[in-house]
Design an enzyme around this catalytic site. Structure first.
Site, PDB file in Angstrom:
ATOM      1  N   ASN A  89       0.804  -1.217   0.000  1.00  0.00           N
ATOM      2  CA  ASN A  89       0.000   0.000   0.000  1.00  0.00           C
ATOM      3  C   ASN A  89       0.841   1.274   0.000  1.00  0.00           C
ATOM      4  O   ASN A  89       0.375   2.316  -0.461  1.00  0.00           O
ATOM      5  CB  ASN A  89      -0.930  -0.008   1.221  1.00  0.00           C
ATOM      6  CG  ASN A  89      -1.626   1.307   1.427  1.00  0.00           C
ATOM      7  OD1 ASN A  89      -2.522   1.682   0.666  1.00  0.00           O
ATOM      8  ND2 ASN A  89      -1.210   2.050   2.448  1.00  0.00           N
ATOM      9  N   SER A 141      -3.476   2.130  -9.309  1.00  0.00           N
ATOM     10  CA  SER A 141      -4.285   3.348  -9.410  1.00  0.00           C
ATOM     11  C   SER A 141      -4.916   3.404 -10.792  1.00  0.00           C
ATOM     12  O   SER A 141      -4.361   2.871 -11.762  1.00  0.00           O
ATOM     13  CB  SER A 141      -3.413   4.593  -9.199  1.00  0.00           C
ATOM     14  OG  SER A 141      -4.128   5.779  -9.517  1.00  0.00           O
ATOM     15  N   TYR A 154       3.862   9.522 -11.677  1.00  0.00           N
ATOM     16  CA  TYR A 154       2.962   8.702 -10.865  1.00  0.00           C
ATOM     17  C   TYR A 154       2.230   7.666 -11.709  1.00  0.00           C
ATOM     18  O   TYR A 154       2.167   6.481 -11.367  1.00  0.00           O
ATOM     19  CB  TYR A 154       1.965   9.605 -10.142  1.00  0.00           C
ATOM     20  CG  TYR A 154       1.048   8.879  -9.199  1.00  0.00           C
ATOM     21  CD1 TYR A 154       1.469   8.547  -7.911  1.00  0.00           C
ATOM     22  CD2 TYR A 154      -0.245   8.528  -9.573  1.00  0.00           C
ATOM     23  CE1 TYR A 154       0.619   7.880  -7.032  1.00  0.00           C
ATOM     24  CE2 TYR A 154      -1.094   7.862  -8.710  1.00  0.00           C
ATOM     25  CZ  TYR A 154      -0.664   7.540  -7.442  1.00  0.00           C
ATOM     26  OH  TYR A 154      -1.499   6.872  -6.577  1.00  0.00           O
TER      27      TYR A 154
END
Length: 286
Positions: A89, A141, A154
């Protein structure tokens, strides 16, 4: 209890979504190693879990340091005798345009979000292979699935996590280890409250069919499912927890019969639900 007597490491669980995962896993019977780069945060989470009757231990770890990860894995196995679950995580965000992202920023985001996931998974998987069973859940994501403004580093890192998940799933399945990923959409976190402008929030609300941000507990519930026996035949999957953002195409109000003046562009205020085509791409954040 869905995780009775299971041993889990959850990285980045000193606060936020990771802390909610630790709460839920402990409530379902798991022994939880609360791993966080800020050990004091990990200790606070452990105090909460043990105060509620759970079993947990804090681990301070920098997931970009392979030696620290090996020490964490060894500590957990020595303490509880096995390792059944890893939830990768921990991660960091960056909202910066492709042209403005520096090499140092690029390397840092990939080091934490992609290399850190690789190192933790590799250390845990070696132990799980010896046991003949295990569950690994990687937090990716929606930014790793589609282009978004400000997400060069990212998004690239999270796309790497998604493919790494699939490769691991194929290679580890013969050893009884399943590997899956969660791809959260925008979640109401401390990070998103600081980095998302009012315009960003309006855009997300317009483009998410459920019309809101996700909550910590909703991401934690997805992780619990993938870590549990209920997901025994789920392997190599990417579970989007995004309110329908990834599925949405044309979205509009069927009662709005206004049309733009001839020769004029659509009203920008209507672009979210009016014609389904945003004026500019928006960033995605977990």
């Amino acid at each position: 209890m869905r995780l009775a007597n299971k041993v889990a490491i959850i990285t980045g669980s000193g606060r936020g979504i990771g802390r909610e995962m630790a709460r839920l896993f402990a409530a379902e019977g798991a022994k939880v190693a609360v791993a966080d780069v800020h050990e004091e945060n990990a200790r606070r989470t452990v105090a909460e879990l043990t105060g509620a009757g759970g079993e947990a231990c804090p681990v301070g770890v920098d997931i970009t340091d392979a030696a620290q990860i090996e020490s964490m894995t060894r500590l957990v196995v020595e303490k509880w005798g096995r390792l059944d679950i890893l939830v990768n995580n921990a991660g960091i965000g960056l909202n910066k345009s492709f042209l403005e992202t520096t090499l140092a920023e690029w390397q840092r985001v990939l080091a934490v979000n992609l290399t850190g996931t690789f190192l933790c998974a590799q250390a845990a998987a070696r132990e799980m292979v010896r046991q003949g069973a295990g569950r690994i859940v990687n937090v990716a994501s929606i930014s790793g699935q589609r282009g978004g403004q400000g997400r060069a580093a990212y998004g690239s890192a999270k796309a790497g996590v998604i493919l790494l998940t699939k490769v691991m799933a194929v290679e580890l399945a013969p050893h009884g280890v399943t590997v899956n990923a969660i791809a959260p959409g925008p979640v109401d976190t401390d990070q998103s409250r600081q980095s998302h402008t009012p315009a960003t929030r309006r855009a997300y609300h317009d483009r998410i069919p459920l019309g809101r941000y996700g909550e910590h507990r909703e991401i934690a519930a997805a992780a619990l499912f993938l870590a549990s026996g209920e997901a025994s035949f789920v392997n190599g999957a990417v579970l989007n927890v995004d309110g329908g953002f990834g599925a949405a195409g044309l979205m509009f109000d069927p009662h709005d019969d206004r049309t733009p003046a001839e020769g004029q562009p659509d009203d920008p205020a209507r672009n979210g639900r009016g014609n389904g085509v945003p004026l500019r791409p928006i960033e995605h954040s977990t």
